[in-house]
Design a protein around this motif. Structure first.
Motif, PDB file in Angstrom:
ATOM      1  N   TYR A   1       4.280  -2.091  -6.672  1.00  0.00           N
ATOM      2  CA  TYR A   1       4.857  -3.372  -7.074  1.00  0.00           C
ATOM      3  C   TYR A   1       6.374  -3.301  -6.978  1.00  0.00           C
ATOM      4  CZ  TYR A   1       0.321  -4.788  -8.939  1.00  0.00           C
ATOM      5  OH  TYR A   1      -0.997  -5.136  -9.070  1.00  0.00           O
ATOM      6  N   SER A   2       6.980  -4.468  -6.862  1.00  0.00           N
ATOM      7  CA  SER A   2       8.435  -4.533  -6.692  1.00  0.00           C
ATOM      8  C   SER A   2       9.194  -4.094  -7.934  1.00  0.00           C
ATOM      9  CB  SER A   2       8.856  -5.951  -6.317  1.00  0.00           C
ATOM     10  OG  SER A   2       8.512  -6.847  -7.360  1.00  0.00           O
TER      11      SER A   2
ATOM     12  N   SER B   1      14.794   2.047  -6.675  1.00  0.00           N
ATOM     13  CA  SER B   1      14.351   2.686  -7.911  1.00  0.00           C
ATOM     14  C   SER B   1      13.423   1.805  -8.740  1.00  0.00           C
ATOM     15  CB  SER B   1      15.562   3.088  -8.750  1.00  0.00           C
ATOM     16  OG  SER B   1      16.300   1.928  -9.118  1.00  0.00           O
ATOM     17  N   LEU B   2      13.389   0.506  -8.507  1.00  0.00           N
ATOM     18  CA  LEU B   2      12.548  -0.374  -9.309  1.00  0.00           C
ATOM     19  C   LEU B   2      11.099  -0.418  -8.843  1.00  0.00           C
ATOM     20  CD1 LEU B   2      14.960  -3.392  -9.926  1.00  0.00           C
ATOM     21  CD2 LEU B   2      14.424  -1.491 -11.450  1.00  0.00           C
ATOM     22  N   VAL B   3      10.821   0.049  -7.649  1.00  0.00           N
ATOM     23  CA  VAL B   3       9.453   0.023  -7.125  1.00  0.00           C
ATOM     24  C   VAL B   3       8.588   0.934  -8.001  1.00  0.00           C
ATOM     25  CG1 VAL B   3       7.985   0.597  -5.153  1.00  0.00           C
ATOM     26  CG2 VAL B   3      10.210  -0.467  -4.781  1.00  0.00           C
TER      27      VAL B   3
ATOM     28  N   GLY C   1       0.786  -1.220   0.000  1.00  0.00           N
ATOM     29  CA  GLY C   1       0.000   0.000   0.000  1.00  0.00           C
ATOM     30  C   GLY C   1       0.818   1.269   0.000  1.00  0.00           C
ATOM     31  N   SER C   2       2.151   1.145   0.149  1.00  0.00           N
ATOM     32  CA  SER C   2       3.012   2.340   0.105  1.00  0.00           C
ATOM     33  C   SER C   2       4.367   1.957  -0.483  1.00  0.00           C
ATOM     34  CB  SER C   2       3.199   2.926   1.505  1.00  0.00           C
ATOM     35  OG  SER C   2       4.010   2.088   2.292  1.00  0.00           O
ATOM     36  N   ARG C   3       5.067   2.971  -0.959  1.00  0.00           N
ATOM     37  CA  ARG C   3       6.389   2.738  -1.547  1.00  0.00           C
ATOM     38  C   ARG C   3       7.352   2.158  -0.507  1.00  0.00           C
ATOM     39  NH1 ARG C   3       9.372   3.947  -5.823  1.00  0.00           N
ATOM     40  NH2 ARG C   3       7.731   5.038  -6.921  1.00  0.00           N
ATOM     41  N   GLU C   4       7.235   2.582   0.732  1.00  0.00           N
ATOM     42  CA  GLU C   4       8.133   2.125   1.792  1.00  0.00           C
ATOM     43  C   GLU C   4       7.908   0.653   2.140  1.00  0.00           C
ATOM     44  OE1 GLU C   4       6.170   4.961   2.223  1.00  0.00           O
ATOM     45  OE2 GLU C   4       7.806   6.209   1.460  1.00  0.00           O
ATOM     46  N   GLU C   5       6.664   0.184   2.037  1.00  0.00           N
ATOM     47  CA  GLU C   5       6.334  -1.197   2.386  1.00  0.00           C
ATOM     48  C   GLU C   5       6.558  -2.175   1.236  1.00  0.00           C
ATOM     49  OE1 GLU C   5       2.266  -1.094   3.605  1.00  0.00           O
ATOM     50  OE2 GLU C   5       2.693   0.007   5.445  1.00  0.00           O
ATOM     51  N   ALA C   6       6.713  -1.674   0.018  1.00  0.00           N
ATOM     52  CA  ALA C   6       6.872  -2.540  -1.149  1.00  0.00           C
ATOM     53  C   ALA C   6       8.183  -3.319  -1.064  1.00  0.00           C
ATOM     54  CB  ALA C   6       6.839  -1.705  -2.422  1.00  0.00           C
ATOM     55  N   TYR C   7       8.147  -4.544  -1.603  1.00  0.00           N
ATOM     56  CA  TYR C   7       9.368  -5.350  -1.642  1.00  0.00           C
ATOM     57  C   TYR C   7      10.366  -4.695  -2.582  1.00  0.00           C
ATOM     58  CZ  TYR C   7      12.623  -9.139  -2.349  1.00  0.00           C
ATOM     59  OH  TYR C   7      13.766  -9.881  -2.416  1.00  0.00           O
ATOM     60  N   LYS C   8      11.581  -4.558  -2.112  1.00  0.00           N
ATOM     61  CA  LYS C   8      12.646  -3.974  -2.916  1.00  0.00           C
ATOM     62  C   LYS C   8      13.630  -5.082  -3.287  1.00  0.00           C
ATOM     63  CE  LYS C   8      11.914   0.244  -0.417  1.00  0.00           C
ATOM     64  NZ  LYS C   8      10.766  -0.278   0.302  1.00  0.00           N
ATOM     65  N   PRO C   9      13.936  -5.232  -4.590  1.00  0.00           N
ATOM     66  CA  PRO C   9      14.841  -6.295  -5.025  1.00  0.00           C
ATOM     67  C   PRO C   9      16.191  -6.206  -4.314  1.00  0.00           C
ATOM     68  CG  PRO C   9      13.834  -5.213  -6.904  1.00  0.00           C
ATOM     69  CD  PRO C   9      13.454  -4.428  -5.703  1.00  0.00           C
ATOM     70  N   LEU C  10      16.746  -7.375  -4.013  1.00  0.00           N
ATOM     71  CA  LEU C  10      18.036  -7.462  -3.325  1.00  0.00           C
ATOM     72  C   LEU C  10      19.142  -7.768  -4.328  1.00  0.00           C
ATOM     73  CD1 LEU C  10      16.871  -9.720  -0.356  1.00  0.00           C
ATOM     74  CD2 LEU C  10      17.109  -7.230  -0.372  1.00  0.00           C
ATOM     75  N   LYS C  11      20.280  -7.122  -4.158  1.00  0.00           N
ATOM     76  CA  LYS C  11      21.456  -7.383  -4.992  1.00  0.00           C
ATOM     77  C   LYS C  11      22.686  -7.422  -4.091  1.00  0.00           C
ATOM     78  CE  LYS C  11      19.420  -7.286  -8.978  1.00  0.00           C
ATOM     79  NZ  LYS C  11      19.215  -8.495  -9.737  1.00  0.00           N
ATOM     80  N   PRO C  12      23.435  -8.531  -4.124  1.00  0.00           N
ATOM     81  CA  PRO C  12      24.674  -8.571  -3.340  1.00  0.00           C
ATOM     82  C   PRO C  12      25.772  -7.762  -4.041  1.00  0.00           C
ATOM     83  CG  PRO C  12      24.351 -10.635  -4.502  1.00  0.00           C
ATOM     84  CD  PRO C  12      23.140  -9.803  -4.762  1.00  0.00           C
TER      85      PRO C  12
END
Length: 140
Positions: free
Chosen positions: A98-99, A77-79, A36-47
């Protein structure tokens, strides 16, 4: 380079690729998750990988450079927000987030991680074979 150094470098690479695969699997598992918000959206992980120079060895032929995972970063940035006012998770403006994960990119990254893991496992197998050959020399 000693056998121990080769094992150290290859095992650090195996560990790094395992962490990379874990991040990719998390990304693929959350590809369709919404919030429901940009902060709660899943953010892709990159090592983030970094070379770990072994400065304690004076001779260059004895030096080894294992890989380490310096950090695992979230890509904000992908959200992407989409206007879906009928969605129960929509914010007051009617947007859900969305993520923004690209499945094709993640699959290509997964294939790259798999190939790298296989190559380092093969290095360990070759070193083990070399050590066994050296032990057989003493049997003669």
């Amino acid at each position: 380079m000693s056998f121990n150094n080769i094992y150290e470098v290859s095992s650090s690479a195996l560990n790094a690729q395992t962490i990379r695969m874990n991040a990719i699997s998390s990304n693929l598992a959350n590809v369709d998750s919404i919030a429901g918000s940009r902060e709660e959206a899943y953010k892709p992980l990159k090592p983030v990988f970094a070379a770990q120079y072994n400065k304690s060895l004076a001779k260059m032929e004895q030096a080894s450079v294992p890989v380490q995972v310096a950090d695992i970063v979230e890509i904000d940035s992908l959200v992407e927000g989409r206007f879906e006012p009928e969605n129960p998770l929509a914010d007051k403006d009617g947007y859900v987030y969305y993520s923004g994960i690209n499945v094709v990119n993640e699959m290509a990254d997964m294939m790259s991680a798999t190939r790298s893991f296989e190559a380092n496992a093969e290095v360990i197998n070759n070193v083990k074979s070399m050590q066994q050959s050296l032990l057989r020399v003493w049997e003669l």
